[in-house]
Design an enzyme around this catalytic site. Structure first.
Site, PDB file in Angstrom:
ATOM      1  N   GLU A  20      47.087  47.531  35.545  1.00  0.00           N
ATOM      2  CA  GLU A  20      47.147  48.869  34.944  1.00  0.00           C
ATOM      3  C   GLU A  20      48.199  49.730  35.641  1.00  0.00           C
ATOM      4  O   GLU A  20      48.717  50.676  35.067  1.00  0.00           O
ATOM      5  CB  GLU A  20      45.781  49.554  35.051  1.00  0.00           C
ATOM      6  N   MET A 199      33.683  51.941  35.363  1.00  0.00           N
ATOM      7  CA  MET A 199      33.001  51.721  36.638  1.00  0.00           C
ATOM      8  C   MET A 199      33.433  52.663  37.772  1.00  0.00           C
ATOM      9  O   MET A 199      33.058  52.434  38.917  1.00  0.00           O
ATOM     10  CB  MET A 199      33.181  50.249  37.055  1.00  0.00           C
ATOM     11  N   GLU A 200      34.257  53.655  37.483  1.00  0.00           N
ATOM     12  CA  GLU A 200      34.788  54.472  38.589  1.00  0.00           C
ATOM     13  C   GLU A 200      34.832  55.988  38.348  1.00  0.00           C
ATOM     14  O   GLU A 200      34.717  56.791  39.289  1.00  0.00           O
ATOM     15  CB  GLU A 200      36.247  54.046  38.926  1.00  0.00           C
ATOM     16  N   ASP A 223      37.649  46.819  25.148  1.00  0.00           N
ATOM     17  CA  ASP A 223      36.582  45.973  24.597  1.00  0.00           C
ATOM     18  C   ASP A 223      35.487  46.894  24.084  1.00  0.00           C
ATOM     19  O   ASP A 223      35.526  48.107  24.318  1.00  0.00           O
ATOM     20  CB  ASP A 223      36.047  45.022  25.681  1.00  0.00           C
TER      21      ASP A 223
HETATM   22  N1  ADE Z   1      35.905  48.587  31.808  1.00  0.00           N
HETATM   23  C1  ADE Z   1      36.439  48.041  30.692  1.00  0.00           C
HETATM   24  N2  ADE Z   1      35.496  47.492  29.932  1.00  0.00           N
HETATM   25  C2  ADE Z   1      34.313  47.703  30.570  1.00  0.00           C
HETATM   26  C3  ADE Z   1      32.980  47.348  30.305  1.00  0.00           C
HETATM   27  N3  ADE Z   1      32.676  46.671  29.197  1.00  0.00           N
HETATM   28  N4  ADE Z   1      32.020  47.712  31.198  1.00  0.00           N
HETATM   29  C4  ADE Z   1      32.349  48.393  32.309  1.00  0.00           C
HETATM   30  N5  ADE Z   1      33.603  48.732  32.629  1.00  0.00           N
HETATM   31  C5  ADE Z   1      34.583  48.396  31.760  1.00  0.00           C
END
Ligand code: ADE
Length: 258
Positions: A20, A199-200, A223
């Site tokens: 990224e 996640m951050e 996703d």
């Molecule tokens: N970052 C990108 N896709 C994610 C997902 N499905 N769960 C957690 N963090 C992500």
């Protein structure tokens, strides 16, 4: 034309993953690496503006460490996060972009001592992005998408949209349709209309709140946090994420006041 190099404090640009960050690194003028706290921080200039590029690493604790180091050691007074996320909200599709209005930690549960999702001793469950910086970031993201797609990625994501709304963070890669439906239902049921999961971000938002540092975050949807998330995520990160980060950050930096 303002003299951007006169700005004394660099803007921090945080990414979760090396892929990224790649597009930004390639454009960095006068790069200077500083190793600190087990991380590499890259000082330099992007579009005439002093910046520090850093990897948050993955998860809330790692991201909080990076954010704290950026403030304490590098003196940054503005922080921007670019990365990817899983789409949770209806109509938030792969290739879309979500700019965070605010963040919640979906895995924080100190009940019954405190309400579900509330950060103990803060009296709140959400941390907002800085209003002015977030508005500029949303404008930059919308403009980048409106340019007919981002750096050649547009053909694959024609019709990609920019959204502004709540992002949920937690120490878990969400990769199952029933899990993501459950997460969405639980958050919505508690009044948190969530658009995306990563996640951050909430950790960085909390650190920036503590220090009074303006923060804004943009996530491209890699996703849908469903049964194919573990396949879609790495492919998107490899092929598309850095072009999104580059296009959006360029527009943002050019629009910032010194
Ligand atoms: N970052 C990108 N896709 C994610 C997902 N499905 N769960 C957690 N963090 C992500």
């Amino acid at each position: 034309m303002p003299n951007r190099s006169a700005s004394p404090t660099p803007v921090a640009i945080l990414s979760a993953l090396l892929q990224e960050q790649q597009g930004l690194m390639e454009l960095l003028h006068r790069p200077q690496k500083v190793a600190h706290a087990g991380r590499d921080f890259w000082l330099g200039e992007l579009h005439g503006r002093p910046v520090v590029l850093a990897l948050s690493k993955i998860g809330k604790v790692a991201a909080a460490t990076t954010a704290t180091a950026l403030i304490e050691r590098f003196g940054v007074r503005r922080m921007v996060f670019t990365g990817v996320a899983g789409g949770l909200g209806a109509g938030v599709n792969v290739g879309d972009v979500v700019v965070a209005s605010d963040f919640v930690q979906h895995d924080l549960d100190a009940s019954p001592l405190f309400p579900r999702y509330e950060v103990p001793l803060y009296g709140r469950s959400r941390f907002e992005g800085d209003a002015a910086l977030t508005a500029l970031l949303f404008k930059a993201a919308s403009a980048a998408l409106g340019d007919g797609g981002i750096g050649g990625a547009g053909a694959a994501f024609a019709g990609a949209r920019a959204h502004l709304g709540l992002i949920a963070s937690g120490d878990r890669f969400v990769s199952g349709a029933s899990e993501s439906r459950g997460l969405h239902a639980a958050l919505t049921g508690a009044g948190h209309e969530v658009l995306a999961v990563e996640m951050e971000g909430a950790a960085v938002a909390q650190v920036c709140h503590d220090y009074g540092v303006p923060f804004a975050a943009v996530r491209t949807i890699s996703d849908r946090a469903d049964d194919s998330a573990h396949v879609d995520f790495p492919r998107f990160v490899e092929e598309v994420a850095s072009r999104y980060a580059h296009a959006i950050v360029e527009k943002l930096l050019l629009s910032l006041e010194p």
